[in-house]
Motif scaffolding. Structure first.
Motif, PDB file in Angstrom:
ATOM      1  N   ALA A 128      81.546  78.071  54.943  1.00  9.91           N
ATOM      2  CA  ALA A 128      80.393  77.770  54.432  1.00  9.91           C
ATOM      3  C   ALA A 128      79.988  78.787  52.672  1.00  9.91           C
ATOM      4  O   ALA A 128      79.169  78.716  52.047  1.00  9.91           O
ATOM      5  CB  ALA A 128      78.916  77.978  55.100  1.00  9.91           C
ATOM      6  N   LEU A 129      80.581  79.982  51.915  1.00  7.83           N
ATOM      7  CA  LEU A 129      81.205  80.137  51.547  1.00  7.83           C
ATOM      8  C   LEU A 129      81.954  79.823  50.490  1.00  7.83           C
ATOM      9  O   LEU A 129      83.263  80.002  50.489  1.00  7.83           O
ATOM     10  CB  LEU A 129      81.769  81.858  51.786  1.00  7.83           C
ATOM     11  CG  LEU A 129      81.727  83.056  50.551  1.00  7.83           C
ATOM     12  CD1 LEU A 129      80.066  83.077  49.956  1.00  7.83           C
ATOM     13  CD2 LEU A 129      82.586  84.373  50.513  1.00  7.83           C
ATOM     14  N   CYS A 139      73.570  82.958  49.495  1.00 13.29           N
ATOM     15  CA  CYS A 139      72.738  83.036  50.514  1.00 13.29           C
ATOM     16  C   CYS A 139      72.433  84.952  50.325  1.00 13.29           C
ATOM     17  O   CYS A 139      73.729  84.518  51.386  1.00 13.29           O
ATOM     18  CB  CYS A 139      72.313  82.380  51.608  1.00 13.29           C
ATOM     19  SG  CYS A 139      71.525  83.115  52.512  1.00 13.29           S
ATOM     20  N   SER A 180      72.624  78.235  62.036  1.00  8.57           N
ATOM     21  CA  SER A 180      73.889  77.286  62.247  1.00  8.57           C
ATOM     22  C   SER A 180      74.219  76.558  63.114  1.00  8.57           C
ATOM     23  O   SER A 180      74.568  76.064  64.337  1.00  8.57           O
ATOM     24  CB  SER A 180      74.601  78.015  61.469  1.00  8.57           C
ATOM     25  OG  SER A 180      75.210  79.239  61.711  1.00  8.57           O
ATOM     26  N   HIS A 222      75.014  87.667  58.623  1.00  7.78           N
ATOM     27  CA  HIS A 222      76.268  87.244  58.042  1.00  7.78           C
ATOM     28  C   HIS A 222      77.106  87.549  58.417  1.00  7.78           C
ATOM     29  O   HIS A 222      78.468  87.433  58.709  1.00  7.78           O
ATOM     30  CB  HIS A 222      76.193  86.851  56.681  1.00  7.78           C
ATOM     31  CG  HIS A 222      74.489  85.854  56.719  1.00  7.78           C
ATOM     32  ND1 HIS A 222      74.095  85.319  55.574  1.00  7.78           N
ATOM     33  CD2 HIS A 222      73.683  85.166  57.797  1.00  7.78           C
ATOM     34  CE1 HIS A 222      73.027  85.378  55.697  1.00  7.78           C
ATOM     35  NE2 HIS A 222      72.175  84.890  57.591  1.00  7.78           N
ATOM     36  N   LEU A 247      79.146  82.353  55.867  1.00  8.54           N
ATOM     37  CA  LEU A 247      78.193  82.166  54.336  1.00  8.54           C
ATOM     38  C   LEU A 247      79.180  83.571  53.860  1.00  8.54           C
ATOM     39  O   LEU A 247      78.802  83.782  52.854  1.00  8.54           O
ATOM     40  CB  LEU A 247      77.144  82.577  54.938  1.00  8.54           C
ATOM     41  CG  LEU A 247      76.224  80.781  55.531  1.00  8.54           C
ATOM     42  CD1 LEU A 247      74.604  81.612  55.752  1.00  8.54           C
ATOM     43  CD2 LEU A 247      76.134  80.929  54.247  1.00  8.54           C
ATOM     44  N   THR A 294      81.154  78.334  60.129  1.00 15.05           N
ATOM     45  CA  THR A 294      80.127  77.992  59.150  1.00 15.05           C
ATOM     46  C   THR A 294      79.367  79.657  58.429  1.00 15.05           C
ATOM     47  O   THR A 294      78.143  79.693  57.986  1.00 15.05           O
ATOM     48  CB  THR A 294      79.165  77.748  60.471  1.00 15.05           C
ATOM     49  OG1 THR A 294      78.610  79.029  61.458  1.00 15.05           O
ATOM     50  CG2 THR A 294      79.023  76.719  60.936  1.00 15.05           C
TER      51      THR A 294
END
Lengths: 482, 364
Positions: free
Chosen positions: A46-47, A349, A148, A427, A89, A87
């Protein structure tokens, strides 16, 4: 693109056909992917700003298959990047061109539900939400609830020690993980912890949880489960300044009422949410959502206490929910916050944590930094535990904007460390915060962590380019390669 | 008259000097907080941390306490209580069962990962440990974690040090989460029930959302503790009374939770074992243990068995620790699978290459 990855090992890439053949020999045909068209699906998590297709992807279904993969990769010196649902980040599952992605998503059996001993044993490819869904008929749930949770897997939760909105009361993954079946880089399978409430020797499970796939691959987990609360109800409190909202958070915590969640949203976030979700939030600089649990009478009592605390601080609004629809309306804006921000443009984020008492100062400084960097920032986060999620808005199509956003982000994370907090609350470090680790830790503090990795993974094959600044880990990686 | 003086550093720098020196000379050290934990049979000079004492910061609004390891536990508990807070994991005081007269310290509690009856609900000491400063076996001053509730920045070495009994490093500062002390508490007592019945009571009660914070069986009686805000307590009590009516519960406001926490009923000098198991296995294990000739009690809803008496409980349950030797020789800690033992040895060599810190203390 300011985060460097090590150059891929040309000796490994030259051997790619042999490596893939060896993997095919121990896995079912559909469990090894090396077609570049297909490996591309694994080029990022997700990054999304960082991408690199892996050499190959394996999708084992059993612990034995994972062990076979690890033995081959260890023998042939191939880096392994474990991946849950992708997922992350923080770029925790970002591949390198010389790596095998080891995906856990086909390890998806719920093996045992034991309500009398209050645990569940699962393969780690199950999603977070499906664990609680399986438990629902039994009246139990699994507490950590990252946002998530529909997609993310237990494997990823363990790797990142994931939190969620409700960890103020229930803790994060490490507080709810009782045991793990782990495949080491040697291919050995070990059980750390188990249904019992404590380790036999050192707490190896404690150091494994949150190790970002750098110590071993967790294929099964024993998770602590809790009886479902009778009910839960949120209240919404609006304030005319972030400082007063911060004070309210501290006063609630001090009062002895322990809400399950205290969420904070600031003005830019509220504006975006209003435009997107029309949640009907008050027009003010700061909103708190506080959720409490219990029976109806217990909830009424706790809300009365929270109201008394808030009233003393002259809130703009104190909104109670009288029924499930009103409760949903209160949560609606918060839950759509990230989607709403996404419509404003690209964003980064962040995830730093600060001591709760430092929230007002930190928010003020973030505002100043925003003006300095010329980029807008919105804040939506778990205020009860000081875990902030500033969202920095930028335009990915504008040259230089990503780099500016990253520089702004780095400044915010330095600020978090400076006020006594940390770079990441839930995260993980991944690649995103890797090069900032030396802001929080002295060289020796990092060295002892890398020495722990040396013990679990002497060849530095598991997710080797993450967490530790490359120059700090260079000597460990070089020694391992010999 | 000459008196052998313990090494008693008063600062972190002094700890580092001593450890660097002992590392160079390969001199083993016995690390001591208040000297009130596991029976310490390791060789070497004694390094006592009683002078490395005092609270660094206590922030009730942030629910965090930072203190040095030699700080006496009673001092901490009083300070927290004055703010309506507590260490939720309910650290036990083992002086009674070990026949010691030192004062339990915060560092000793963390090093032993010592947790009382509320461990069932609130988690163990390690779950409340947010960060540490420590000196490793080379004399390096190090830190890990921090003072915030949520922190996944790098490897969590705090967990590794909690429960390492001073075999990896010497703690010089610990950061613990504090929690509001729930203002009201009561106990349902079930006099004269077997372990099997106690387990049924525990399973029923612990499947409710009433946040039972203690579930123990001592001297033939089962106890369930409930805590909460005043408004919660009566409701929870009445619901549990109704659910468990067939077992004839009695409401008891002065239940012996402190004695249960400290296993005070097993004071003495004969061997005492601490056994961790699946709660549902506890009644069967207790039958087997009693057949060896001793007595049992249960805590943590059946997940913890205390066994006092002869024989080797490891014949029945692998996860048994010998807390009080009472003449029994052999390793105090349970044996480990070979691969796990190898990891553990590797970590020891990383933290303490010369093997000077409580050598052999945790051997299984």
């Amino acid at each position: 693109m300011t985060i460097a990855m090590p150059a891929p090992d040309s000796r490994v890439i030259a051997q790619a056909p042999r490596i893939v053949a060896a993997l095919r020999a121990v896995l079912p045909p559909d469990a090894v992917i090396d077609d570049p068209q297909e490996t591309r699906a694994y080029e990022c998590d997700a990054l999304t700003a960082y991408r690199c297709p892996p050499m190959a992807v394996v999708l084992p279904r059993t612990t034995a298959e994972v062990a076979a993969v690890m033995r081959i990769c260890a023998d042939m010196g191939v880096p392994v990047v474990p991946r849950g649902a992708g997922t992350s980040l923080a770029g925790g599952a970002l591949p390198t061109a010389d790596c095998v992605i080891l995906g856990t998503m086909r390890l998806r059996e719920v093996l045992e539900i034991d309500t009398a001993n209050r645990y569940v044993r699962v393969q780690t490819g199950v999603t977070n939400l499906s664990v609680s869904a399986e438990l629902e008929p039994h009246g139990f749930f699994y507490a950590p609830d990252p946002s998530s949770q529909l997609a993310c897997t237990i494997a990823g939760n363990i790797a990142m020690n994931s939190g969620g909105a409700h960890c103020l009361k229930y803790g994060v993954t490490t507080n709810n993980l009782l045991g793990a079946t782990v495949v080491l880089t040697t291919g050995e399978v070990v059980d750390l912890g188990g249904p019992e409430m404590g380790p036999a020797g050192l707490d190896l499970l404690g150091v494994l949880c949150g190790s970002e796939g750098q110590l071993g691959v967790v294929t099964e987990a024993v998770l602590r489960i809790l009886p479902r609360p009778e009910g839960a109800r949120p209240v919404l409190i609006g304030f005319d300044s972030p400082e007063v909202a911060g004070e309210c958070v501290a006063n609630i915590i001090r009062s002895g009422v322990l809400p399950v969640a205290i969420e904070y949203m600031d003005e830019p976030c509220l504006r975006a949410v209003e435009a997107f979700a029309k949640a009907g939030y008050p027009d003010c600089p700061a909103v708190l959502i506080v959720e409490v649990e219990g029976s109806k009478a217990e909830i009424d009592d706790q809300i009365a206490r929270i109201r008394a605390i808030a009233d003393a601080l002259n809130p703009v609004e104190f909104r109670e929910s009288r029924n499930a629809d009103e409760a949903m309306a209160i949560w609606k804006g918060r839950k759509s916050a990230f989607g709403a921000m996404g419509r404003l443009g690209d964003y980064i984020c962040l995830d730093g944590t600060v001591p709760v008492g430092q929230l007002p100062y930190t928010l003020r400084r973030i505002g100043e930094l925003s003006r300095q960097h010329g980029l807008e920032v919105a804040n939506v986060f778990h205020a009860g535990d000081g875990n902030m999620h500033p969202l920095i808005l930028f335009d990915a199509n504008k040259p230089g904007d990503l780099a500016r956003a990253e520089a702004f982000g780095a400044d915010i994370l330095r600020l978090c460390v400076e006020v006594g907090g940390c770079l990441t609350g839930e995260h993980g470090v991944g690649v995103e915060k890797r090069d900032l680790m030396s802001e929080q830790y002295a060289p020796d503090d990092l060295a002892i962590q890398m020495q722990v990795k040396d013990v679990f993974d002497p060849g530095w094959l598991l997710n080797p380019a993450k967490v530790f600044p490359l120059e700090a880990s260079a000597a460990h990686r070089a020694r391992a390669a010999e | 008259m000459t008196v052998a003086l313990d090494l008693a550093p008063a600062t972190e720098a002094e700890v580092a000097d001593i450890l660097a020196d002992c590392h160079a000379r390969r001199t083993p050290l016995r690390i001591l907080g208040g000297g009130t934990r596991v029976e310490n049979r390791v060789p070497g000079e004694t390094l006592t941390l009683s002078r490395l004492s005092g609270v660094v910061t206590y922030s009730p609004g942030e629910m965090t306490l930072i203190a040095r390891p030699g700080t006496p536990l009673p001092e901490i508990e009083q300070m927290l209580e004055a703010e309506g807070q507590a260490l939720a994991f309910e650290p036990p005081d083992m002086r009674g069962i070990l026949g010691r007269n030192g004062t339990p310290t915060l560092g000793g509690t963390v090093a032993a990962n010592a947790s009382g009856p509320r461990r069932l609900l609130a988690g163990a000491c390690r779950d409340h440990l947010l960060g540490v400063r420590f000196v490793d076996g080379r004399g390096r001053v190090l830190k890990n974690g921090g003072r915030v509730m949520k922190n996944v920045t790098g490897l969590d070495l705090s967990k590794l040090l909690a429960g390492s009994h001073g075999t990896l490093a010497v703690l010089t500062e610990v950061v613990l989460k504090t929690l509001p002390l729930l203002p009201a508490r009561t106990t349902l007592a079930f006099p004269d029930v077997t372990e099997a019945t106690a387990l049924r009571i525990f399973t029923t009660a612990l499947s409710t959302p009433y946040e039972v914070s203690g579930a123990a069986h001592v001297g033939g009686a089962a106890y369930l503790r409930i805590e909460g805000l005043d408004s919660q307590l009566a409701y929870r009590r009445d619901r549990l009374l109704a659910l468990l009516a067939e077992h004839r519960p009695e409401v008891m406001d002065d239940a012996p939770w402190q004695a249960i926490r400290d296993a005070a009923h097993f004071a003495g000098t004969d061997p005492l074992w601490r056994i961790l198991c699946k709660p549902t296995e506890a009644p069967g294990l207790c039958d087997g243990l009693r057949a060896m000739g001793g007595d049992c009690s249960l805590d943590w809803g059946g997940g913890l068995i205390w066994y006092r008496g002869p024989g080797n409980p490891r014949d029945l349950a692998a996860h048994a620790t010998l807390v009080r030797r009472g003449g029994v020789s052999g390793p105090a800690f349970p044996p480990l699978a070979p691969a796990v033992a190898r990891l553990q040895d590797g970590l020891r060599r990383s933290f303490d290459p010369a093997g000077i810190l409580n050598p052999g203390l945790m051997d299984g």
